[in-house]
Every structure is written in structure tokens, then in C-alpha cells.
Design a protein around this motif. Structure first.
Motif, PDB file in Angstrom:
ATOM      1  N   TYR A 267       0.606  -1.219   0.234  1.00 31.56           N
ATOM      2  CA  TYR A 267      -0.490   0.016  -0.341  1.00 31.56           C
ATOM      3  C   TYR A 267       0.683   1.743   0.028  1.00 31.56           C
ATOM      4  O   TYR A 267       0.569   2.269  -0.961  1.00 31.56           O
ATOM      5  N   TYR A 268       2.026   0.911   0.310  1.00 29.62           N
ATOM      6  CA  TYR A 268       2.347   2.085   0.721  1.00 29.62           C
ATOM      7  C   TYR A 268       3.928   2.719  -0.670  1.00 29.62           C
ATOM      8  O   TYR A 268       3.563   3.817  -0.898  1.00 29.62           O
ATOM      9  N   LYS A 269       4.084   1.520  -1.239  1.00 29.26           N
ATOM     10  CA  LYS A 269       5.094   1.736  -2.722  1.00 29.26           C
ATOM     11  C   LYS A 269       3.744   2.213  -3.535  1.00 29.26           C
ATOM     12  O   LYS A 269       4.092   2.506  -4.228  1.00 29.26           O
ATOM     13  N   LEU A 270       2.520   1.760  -3.557  1.00 31.17           N
ATOM     14  CA  LEU A 270       1.719   2.112  -5.117  1.00 31.17           C
ATOM     15  C   LEU A 270       1.441   3.630  -4.449  1.00 31.17           C
ATOM     16  O   LEU A 270       2.010   4.648  -4.932  1.00 31.17           O
ATOM     17  N   ILE A 271       1.284   3.983  -3.074  1.00 28.60           N
ATOM     18  CA  ILE A 271       0.910   5.568  -3.171  1.00 28.60           C
ATOM     19  C   ILE A 271       1.910   6.171  -2.547  1.00 28.60           C
ATOM     20  O   ILE A 271       2.314   7.506  -4.261  1.00 28.60           O
ATOM     21  N   MET A 272       3.171   6.121  -3.133  1.00 22.55           N
ATOM     22  CA  MET A 272       4.669   6.864  -2.992  1.00 22.55           C
ATOM     23  C   MET A 272       5.118   6.994  -4.136  1.00 22.55           C
ATOM     24  O   MET A 272       5.360   7.870  -5.065  1.00 22.55           O
ATOM     25  N   ASN A 273       4.684   5.664  -5.379  1.00 23.58           N
ATOM     26  CA  ASN A 273       4.644   6.157  -7.022  1.00 23.58           C
ATOM     27  C   ASN A 273       4.068   6.444  -7.737  1.00 23.58           C
ATOM     28  O   ASN A 273       4.594   6.385  -8.396  1.00 23.58           O
ATOM     29  N   SER A 274       2.995   6.255  -7.628  1.00 25.39           N
ATOM     30  CA  SER A 274       1.962   6.741  -8.083  1.00 25.39           C
ATOM     31  C   SER A 274       2.188   8.044  -8.999  1.00 25.39           C
ATOM     32  O   SER A 274       2.599   9.164  -7.666  1.00 25.39           O
ATOM     33  N   GLU A 275       2.381   7.747 -10.754  1.00 26.72           N
ATOM     34  CA  GLU A 275       1.820   9.285 -10.723  1.00 26.72           C
ATOM     35  C   GLU A 275       0.715  10.052  -9.392  1.00 26.72           C
ATOM     36  O   GLU A 275       0.938  11.224  -9.791  1.00 26.72           O
ATOM     37  N   HIS A 276      -0.545   9.417  -9.787  1.00 28.87           N
ATOM     38  CA  HIS A 276      -1.134  10.035  -9.876  1.00 28.87           C
ATOM     39  C   HIS A 276      -2.535   9.465  -8.721  1.00 28.87           C
ATOM     40  O   HIS A 276      -2.289   8.034  -8.411  1.00 28.87           O
ATOM     41  N   ILE A 277      -3.734  10.280  -7.758  1.00 28.79           N
ATOM     42  CA  ILE A 277      -3.639   8.848  -6.829  1.00 28.79           C
ATOM     43  C   ILE A 277      -5.383   9.635  -6.274  1.00 28.79           C
ATOM     44  O   ILE A 277      -5.592  10.757  -6.546  1.00 28.79           O
TER      45      ILE A 277
ATOM     46  N   LYS B 131       1.335  12.438   0.447  1.00 23.44           N
ATOM     47  CA  LYS B 131       1.369  13.223  -1.044  1.00 23.44           C
ATOM     48  C   LYS B 131       0.064  13.198  -1.677  1.00 23.44           C
ATOM     49  O   LYS B 131      -1.349  13.226  -0.086  1.00 23.44           O
ATOM     50  N   THR B 132      -0.617  13.826  -2.101  1.00 24.44           N
ATOM     51  CA  THR B 132      -1.884  14.518  -1.990  1.00 24.44           C
ATOM     52  C   THR B 132      -2.901  13.625  -3.186  1.00 24.44           C
ATOM     53  O   THR B 132      -1.632  12.645  -3.397  1.00 24.44           O
ATOM     54  N   ALA B 133      -4.162  14.166  -3.525  1.00 24.42           N
ATOM     55  CA  ALA B 133      -5.054  13.226  -3.834  1.00 24.42           C
ATOM     56  C   ALA B 133      -5.650  13.497  -4.545  1.00 24.42           C
ATOM     57  O   ALA B 133      -6.327  15.187  -3.955  1.00 24.42           O
TER      58      ALA B 133
ATOM     59  N   PHE C 215      -3.623  21.786   2.360  1.00 24.65           N
ATOM     60  CA  PHE C 215      -3.092  20.723   2.120  1.00 24.65           C
ATOM     61  C   PHE C 215      -2.459  20.350   0.893  1.00 24.65           C
ATOM     62  O   PHE C 215      -1.868  19.267   0.799  1.00 24.65           O
ATOM     63  N   GLY C 216      -3.646  20.690   0.368  1.00 25.03           N
ATOM     64  CA  GLY C 216      -3.050  20.572  -1.320  1.00 25.03           C
ATOM     65  C   GLY C 216      -3.478  20.282  -2.014  1.00 25.03           C
ATOM     66  O   GLY C 216      -3.271  19.402  -3.429  1.00 25.03           O
ATOM     67  N   PHE C 217      -4.279  19.260  -1.624  1.00 22.40           N
ATOM     68  CA  PHE C 217      -5.390  18.347  -2.151  1.00 22.40           C
ATOM     69  C   PHE C 217      -5.946  18.978  -3.149  1.00 22.40           C
ATOM     70  O   PHE C 217      -6.377  20.610  -3.329  1.00 22.40           O
ATOM     71  N   SER C 218      -6.987  18.260  -4.256  1.00 23.31           N
ATOM     72  CA  SER C 218      -7.812  18.666  -5.224  1.00 23.31           C
ATOM     73  C   SER C 218      -9.019  17.161  -4.809  1.00 23.31           C
ATOM     74  O   SER C 218      -8.745  16.557  -4.615  1.00 23.31           O
ATOM     75  N   THR C 219     -10.468  18.544  -5.775  1.00 21.40           N
ATOM     76  CA  THR C 219     -11.297  17.720  -4.800  1.00 21.40           C
ATOM     77  C   THR C 219     -12.404  17.909  -5.845  1.00 21.40           C
ATOM     78  O   THR C 219     -12.603  18.721  -6.428  1.00 21.40           O
ATOM     79  N   ILE C 220     -13.100  17.170  -6.565  1.00 24.62           N
ATOM     80  CA  ILE C 220     -14.706  17.179  -7.016  1.00 24.62           C
ATOM     81  C   ILE C 220     -15.455  16.216  -6.788  1.00 24.62           C
ATOM     82  O   ILE C 220     -15.186  15.349  -6.391  1.00 24.62           O
TER      83      ILE C 220
END
Length: 359
Positions: free
Chosen positions: A265-275, A292-294, A316-321
């Protein structure tokens, strides 16, 4: 002469509304075991399954709770209001059921994550929640004094309330966790199952990580929307489905994982381009720990998540829709506008408080 350490017999139980209530208990259980205490797992459904998988050496007990049912529509007001009597009845049933568990296992401490019926007059009882002051939504904001009184009444059955947040500002939970008068409150920092000390490898990472969570049918509705939009996009996508009982699937460029280990889970969060994820509180804590933002898509009509998404976006720099807005444009359009940098904030590390004394 040093005083001998008193080992406790502790019941730990999560709410079964999505997996977040269970996964955030993992660091607490690990610390309790490290201190030499006996821990009994209790709960039902996927939440109990997650903890049993994480701690196969521990005893466990089925303890059914109230499973909320959300509407397929945008507004949840009527659906949730209709379930209030069943919710209150479930609290009474939980309270009755836990008496038998206490006697059977000689429990002397209860740690309940958002299960309001798991308390005892004869056993020290702790509740973990970030909602001591629930937000009923902008159209029902006039009801907030009532929801606050109800929350306070339910919380006062417990000896202590543990808040998974920072004691100092800016608080992730904002006004949701304003202290309740007369209740002993302790701050835990950010509760997360993630170990940030492991190494990561970007070479095998997806372009997009989707973290699904929360009650049905809204969990499945978001999964369906995102598969439709991302299938055939050419973007390597991993979806964490929050359904441990499922099998792994591959739909063109999309890998659907039922669940994964904390390290993966940590590896996926840290390495993914977008969440892309819901704005559930446990997921937000995981992301804050990882810095990490999402792109946050609140569960429709779940006002707590709508509030948290707006707050995380502002501070905190997240985005939302909104999920409804998502249907009208390609997800890639929204991702292209997302910030990948979290605003400067130091994650508040988890620290287990002193346990309340035996009664």
C-alpha cells in the motif's frame, strides 16, 4: 524497587463501515502487543477479516454491529434519517452483547473505534472517533446543536475519547473534533498502518492509483464510473477495491486488487503518478503520513467527507470534485489540474496514550 507493569486484557473492535476503521487500529494493536497486553479482536464482516489477517495469533470474537445503507442518489438525508432508530437499537444490542464477551474473556479495558454500544460501567472504556461534533451538511446546519448534544450523550458512556489527529492547528478534522465538555480527551496523532521506512521502486508503479472505500452501493458506483473512464486510456491503473473476499482482476489497462499489505500500500501511494480516492478520514491520514496529495471524490451526501475534502483542498494541497461532476468530463482532465505537492505540514506521529486505570 521498580513497580511491576500491569498487563491488561483488552477488547479492540472497529466499526464495519469500510475498512478504514479497522486498518487504523493496526498501529494501536501492535503497540498493545509490544507492551505485553492480551488483545481480543471483536467485530464483523470485512473489518474483522482485515484484523484477523494482520494478527492471526490473536483470539477473536464475532460481535455484529450496525451496517449503514447508503442511497444511490446524491442526497443521503432521508436514507440516513430513516436508519436512526435502527442505529440506536443497534447500540443497545452491542451493549448487551459486549457484557457476555467481557465475562467470557475477563476483559478489563475496551477500545472501540466508533462503536457507541461497546462500553461498560464495570470496565474502563475508550472510544476512538474524529467526530465529536458531527457535521449534518450545509442544508441541515441548523441541526448541528442537536447532533452535538446527541454525540456528547453517546460519548459520555465512555471513560475517555481518543482523537486521531493533532492537538495543535491546523487539525485535519477541523471542527468535527471539537472537545466534548466533561469528557477526558487524548490526541493520538495520525493513525496509519503505513511504515514509511521501507524502500520503494518507481519502475513498476502505476500511472494512477485508485483507493476505493466506504459503504455500498456508493463504493461500487464509483468503481464502475472510473473503470468506464479509465479503461482503454493507456494509463496503467491500479484499483484497491477494499473487498478482501474478491479475486484479483485485469480489465485491459486496469488491475483490480481486492486488498494489499501495508508495505505494498505504501509503495503504491509513494510511486503512483496520480491518486484518486474518497475523502474518508483514515485514507486522508494515510496520505498525510506519506505527504502525498490526491484527487478527492467525496461519497455523495456523506457530509463529513464533503467537509473534509474542502478542508484538505484549502489547507493541504489536495484537489476535489463531486462524483456527479465526474460523470460530465474525463477524469484525465481533472487529474491534469491537480497539485502533486502537499503544502508544508509535518505529519503528527502516532503515540499511544497511557491506558485508563482498571475500575
Amino acid at each position: 524497587m521498580a513497580k511491576a507493569k500491569i498487563h491488561r486484557r483488552i477488547l479492540v473492535s472497529p466499526l464495519n463501515w469500510g475498512l478504514g476503521h479497522a486498518t487504523r487500529l493496526i498501529p494501536i494493536i501492535e503497540e498493545l502487543i509490544l507492551q505485553g497486553h492480551y488483545v481480543l479482536l471483536a467485530g464483523d464482516g470485512s473489518s474483522l477479516a482485515i484484523l484477523r489477517d494482520a494478527f492471526p495469533q490473536l483470539d477473536w470474537q464475532t460481535l455484529p454491529g450496525f451496517n449503514v445503507s447508503l442511497s444511490r442518489r446524491r442526497s443521503q438525508c432521508l436514507q440516513l434519517l430513516l436508519q436512526v432508530p435502527a442505529f440506536l437499537s443497534s447500540i443497545k444490542k452491542e451493549h448487551t452483547a459486549v457484557k457476555n464477551v467481557i465475562n467470557q474473556y475477563a476483559i478489563d479495558l475496551i477500545i472501540s473505534d466508533n462503536r457507541y454500544g461497546l462500553y461498560s460501567k464495570h470496565v474502563a472504556s475508550v472510544i476512538i472517533t474524529h467526530q465529536t461534533n458531527p457535521y449534518p451538511g450545509k442544508y441541515l446546519v441548523w441541526m448541528r446543536p442537536f447532533t452535538k448534544r446527541l454525540s456528547t450523550r453517546l460519548l459520555k458512556h465512555f471513560d475517555e475519547c481518543w482523537l486521531p489527529d493533532s492537538e495543535s492547528k491546523p487539525k485535519l478534522s477541523g471542527t468535527l473534533s471539537s472537545p466534548s465538555k466533561g469528557l477526558i480527551t487524548k490526541y493520538l496523532g495520525y493513525l496509519s498502518r503505513i511504515n514509511t521506512n521501507i524502500k520503494t521502486n518507481r519502475s513498476s508503479a502505476p500511472d494512477i492509483l485508485v483507493i476505493l472505500s466506504g459503504p455500498e452501493p456508493q463504493r461500487t458506483l464509483l468503481e464502475t464510473i472510473l473503470i468506464k473512464q479509465l479503461k482503454g486510456s493507456g494509463l496503467k491503473t491500479t484499483m484497491l477495491c477494499a473487498q478482501p473476499e474478491r479475486d484479483k482482476e485485469q480489465i485491459e489497462n486496469i488491475t483490480l486488487l481486492p486488498h494489499c499489505s501495508p508495505d505494498e500500500y505504501y509503495k503504491l501511494i509513494m510511486n503512483s503518478e496520480h491518486i484518486i480516492c474518497r475523502s474518508g478520514y483514515s485514507t486522508l491520514m494515510d496520505l498525510m503520513v506519506c505527504q502525498k496529495t490526491a484527487l478527492l471524490i467525496p461519497t455523495p451526501g456523506q457530509y463529513e467527507q464533503e467537509y473534509l475534502a474542502k478542508r484538505a483542498s484549502k489547507l493541504f494541497g489536495f484537489s476535489t470534485i463531486s462524483q456527479n461532476h465526474l460523470k460530465s468530463k474525463e477524469i484525465t482532465h481533472f487529474l491534469s489540474t491537480c497539485s502533486k505537492t502537499m503544502k508544508t505540514v509535518t505529519p503528527v506521529k502516532f503515540k499511544l496514550p497511557l491506558l485508563p486505570p482498571k475500575k
